[in-house]
Design a protein around this motif. Structure first.
Motif, PDB file in Angstrom:
ATOM      1  N   UNK A  64       0.813  -1.220   0.000  1.00 47.89           N
ATOM      2  CA  UNK A  64       0.000   0.000   0.000  1.00 47.89           C
ATOM      3  C   UNK A  64       0.844   1.266   0.000  1.00 47.89           C
ATOM      4  N   UNK A  65       2.092   1.173   0.379  1.00 49.28           N
ATOM      5  CA  UNK A  65       2.984   2.333   0.317  1.00 49.28           C
ATOM      6  C   UNK A  65       3.589   2.512  -1.077  1.00 49.28           C
ATOM      7  N   UNK A  66       3.819   1.423  -1.794  1.00 47.62           N
ATOM      8  CA  UNK A  66       4.584   1.498  -3.035  1.00 47.62           C
ATOM      9  C   UNK A  66       3.844   1.060  -4.294  1.00 47.62           C
ATOM     10  N   UNK A  67       2.875   0.165  -4.176  1.00 40.25           N
ATOM     11  CA  UNK A  67       2.303  -0.485  -5.363  1.00 40.25           C
ATOM     12  C   UNK A  67       0.861  -0.107  -5.678  1.00 40.25           C
ATOM     13  N   UNK A  68       0.073   0.190  -4.664  1.00 33.61           N
ATOM     14  CA  UNK A  68      -1.363   0.336  -4.901  1.00 33.61           C
ATOM     15  C   UNK A  68      -1.719   1.583  -5.700  1.00 33.61           C
ATOM     16  N   UNK A  69      -0.817   2.538  -5.777  1.00 35.29           N
ATOM     17  CA  UNK A  69      -1.099   3.738  -6.568  1.00 35.29           C
ATOM     18  C   UNK A  69      -1.426   3.343  -8.012  1.00 35.29           C
ATOM     19  N   UNK A  70      -0.680   2.398  -8.551  1.00 29.45           N
ATOM     20  CA  UNK A  70      -0.935   1.928  -9.922  1.00 29.45           C
ATOM     21  C   UNK A  70      -1.826   0.683  -9.947  1.00 29.45           C
ATOM     22  N   UNK A  71      -1.542  -0.273  -9.063  1.00 27.74           N
ATOM     23  CA  UNK A  71      -2.185  -1.589  -9.135  1.00 27.74           C
ATOM     24  C   UNK A  71      -3.456  -1.719  -8.303  1.00 27.74           C
ATOM     25  N   UNK A  72      -3.883  -0.639  -7.676  1.00 31.01           N
ATOM     26  CA  UNK A  72      -5.139  -0.643  -6.933  1.00 31.01           C
ATOM     27  C   UNK A  72      -4.997  -1.229  -5.543  1.00 31.01           C
ATOM     28  N   UNK A  79      -7.771   0.626 -13.502  1.00 23.12           N
ATOM     29  CA  UNK A  79      -7.878   0.874 -14.943  1.00 23.12           C
ATOM     30  C   UNK A  79      -6.505   1.145 -15.535  1.00 23.12           C
ATOM     31  N   UNK A  80      -5.530   1.391 -14.692  1.00 24.94           N
ATOM     32  CA  UNK A  80      -4.187   1.752 -15.121  1.00 24.94           C
ATOM     33  C   UNK A  80      -3.231   0.557 -15.174  1.00 24.94           C
ATOM     34  N   UNK A  81      -3.392  -0.377 -14.240  1.00 25.58           N
ATOM     35  CA  UNK A  81      -2.460  -1.509 -14.147  1.00 25.58           C
ATOM     36  C   UNK A  81      -3.207  -2.756 -13.662  1.00 25.58           C
ATOM     37  N   UNK A  82      -2.684  -3.946 -13.995  1.00 20.08           N
ATOM     38  CA  UNK A  82      -3.387  -5.194 -13.647  1.00 20.08           C
ATOM     39  C   UNK A  82      -3.379  -5.490 -12.147  1.00 20.08           C
ATOM     40  N   UNK A  83      -4.302  -6.351 -11.745  1.00 20.47           N
ATOM     41  CA  UNK A  83      -4.356  -6.824 -10.374  1.00 20.47           C
ATOM     42  C   UNK A  83      -3.191  -7.752 -10.098  1.00 20.47           C
ATOM     43  N   UNK A  84      -2.410  -7.430  -9.090  1.00 19.78           N
ATOM     44  CA  UNK A  84      -1.234  -8.246  -8.796  1.00 19.78           C
ATOM     45  C   UNK A  84      -1.553  -9.488  -7.986  1.00 19.78           C
ATOM     46  N   UNK A  85      -2.707  -9.526  -7.355  1.00 22.10           N
ATOM     47  CA  UNK A  85      -3.030 -10.746  -6.601  1.00 22.10           C
ATOM     48  C   UNK A  85      -3.186 -11.932  -7.546  1.00 22.10           C
ATOM     49  N   UNK A 130       8.018  -9.925   1.116  1.00 23.58           N
ATOM     50  CA  UNK A 130       6.829  -9.614   1.911  1.00 23.58           C
ATOM     51  C   UNK A 130       5.659  -9.259   0.997  1.00 23.58           C
ATOM     52  N   UNK A 131       5.924  -8.409   0.013  1.00 24.55           N
ATOM     53  CA  UNK A 131       4.885  -8.011  -0.941  1.00 24.55           C
ATOM     54  C   UNK A 131       4.365  -9.240  -1.678  1.00 24.55           C
ATOM     55  N   UNK A 132       5.288 -10.102  -2.090  1.00 21.61           N
ATOM     56  CA  UNK A 132       4.914 -11.325  -2.798  1.00 21.61           C
ATOM     57  C   UNK A 132       4.010 -12.209  -1.940  1.00 21.61           C
ATOM     58  N   UNK A 133       4.382 -12.431  -0.665  1.00 21.70           N
ATOM     59  CA  UNK A 133       3.564 -13.298   0.186  1.00 21.70           C
ATOM     60  C   UNK A 133       2.201 -12.665   0.460  1.00 21.70           C
ATOM     61  N   UNK A 134       2.170 -11.353   0.626  1.00 23.96           N
ATOM     62  CA  UNK A 134       0.885 -10.669   0.807  1.00 23.96           C
ATOM     63  C   UNK A 134      -0.010 -10.886  -0.418  1.00 23.96           C
ATOM     64  N   UNK A 135       0.551 -10.694  -1.598  1.00 24.21           N
ATOM     65  CA  UNK A 135      -0.243 -10.863  -2.824  1.00 24.21           C
ATOM     66  C   UNK A 135      -0.699 -12.306  -3.008  1.00 24.21           C
ATOM     67  N   UNK A 136       0.135 -13.261  -2.635  1.00 22.66           N
ATOM     68  CA  UNK A 136      -0.268 -14.670  -2.711  1.00 22.66           C
ATOM     69  C   UNK A 136      -1.403 -14.964  -1.723  1.00 22.66           C
ATOM     70  N   UNK A 137      -1.317 -14.379  -0.533  1.00 21.65           N
ATOM     71  CA  UNK A 137      -2.398 -14.562   0.438  1.00 21.65           C
ATOM     72  C   UNK A 137      -3.697 -13.953  -0.088  1.00 21.65           C
ATOM     73  N   UNK A 138      -3.601 -12.828  -0.765  1.00 20.87           N
ATOM     74  CA  UNK A 138      -4.782 -12.224  -1.386  1.00 20.87           C
ATOM     75  C   UNK A 138      -5.252 -13.077  -2.569  1.00 20.87           C
ATOM     76  N   UNK A 139      -4.314 -13.588  -3.349  1.00 22.88           N
ATOM     77  CA  UNK A 139      -4.653 -14.380  -4.535  1.00 22.88           C
ATOM     78  C   UNK A 139      -5.362 -15.677  -4.211  1.00 22.88           C
ATOM     79  N   UNK A 140      -5.074 -16.248  -3.060  1.00 18.44           N
ATOM     80  CA  UNK A 140      -5.756 -17.475  -2.634  1.00 18.44           C
ATOM     81  C   UNK A 140      -6.956 -17.162  -1.746  1.00 18.44           C
ATOM     82  N   UNK A 141      -7.217 -15.880  -1.547  1.00 20.42           N
ATOM     83  CA  UNK A 141      -8.309 -15.421  -0.668  1.00 20.42           C
ATOM     84  C   UNK A 141      -8.104 -15.879   0.778  1.00 20.42           C
ATOM     85  N   UNK A 142      -6.851 -16.132   1.158  1.00 18.54           N
ATOM     86  CA  UNK A 142      -6.556 -16.512   2.542  1.00 18.54           C
ATOM     87  C   UNK A 142      -6.754 -15.328   3.486  1.00 18.54           C
ATOM     88  N   UNK A 143      -6.580 -14.124   2.965  1.00 13.77           N
ATOM     89  CA  UNK A 143      -6.896 -12.925   3.737  1.00 13.77           C
ATOM     90  C   UNK A 143      -7.822 -12.050   2.896  1.00 13.77           C
TER      91      UNK A 143
END
Length: 168
Positions: A64-72, A79-85, A130-143
């Motif tokens: 949320x500090x570095x990536x969400x500006x583009x990736x939501x 509308x600017x960049x794909x979902x990273x999850x 850390x960013x990768x594990x967060x996105x994987x947790x979001x991608x599997x809907x674990x969080x």
């Protein structure tokens, strides 16, 4: 051809459902800093009470500090960049790392993808796992979306690794 369409849609649905239960997110070992799966790829660990391991919580904060500006927010895309999850679930860990470090550019009549390189940005690279594990947790809907309600404390080993990476 029309008869094949429902079959393809159904196959895609089942593939997506199986994909969401990707077995390589299972935490197998911990080096004191983070969890890894059987292939030694960083992964998340969430306790039965919903407590998120520190690196995954850190990934939420750094994303949320570095990536969400583009990736939501929450890896959902914009509308600017794909979902990273979903990208973090589809891409190999090493490919994901390379794209973030080196950037990506594909511009053409039907495609316009421009990702800047973050390889020299310690605020991204020191926390990329850390960013990768967060996105994987979001991608599997674990969080779910939003700030994780419970988080583990920051391990001493994590604080040392963080200080070393940030040059402290």
């Amino acid at each position: 051809m029309r008869a094949a369409m429902p079959f393809l849609a159904l196959a895609t649905l089942f593939t997506t459902a199986a994909f969401a239960q990707d077995p390589d997110v299972e935490p197998v070992n911990n080096d004191g800093v983070r969890w890894f799966n059987a292939e030694e790829i960083p992964t998340y660990k969430i306790e039965e009470d919903g407590t998120v391991d520190w690196p995954t919580f850190s990934g939420y904060r750094r994303y949320h500090a570095e990536c969400h500006v583009c990736h939501g927010p929450d890896g959902e895309g914009s509308t600017y960049a794909p979902g990273l999850k979903t990208s973090a679930m589809r891409m190999d860990y090493y490919d994901f790392y390379a794209v973030v470090a080196s950037g990506k550019q594909r511009v053409g009549a039907s495609d316009n993808q421009v990702m800047p390189a973050f390889g020299t940005n310690p605020n991204v690279m020191c926390y990329l796992d850390d960013i990768y594990t967060y996105l994987r947790a979001r991608g599997t809907e674990a969080i779910p979306r939003g700030r994780p309600a419970k988080r583990a404390d920051k391990p001493e080993e994590y604080a040392e690794a963080e200080a070393n990476c940030m040059g402290g």
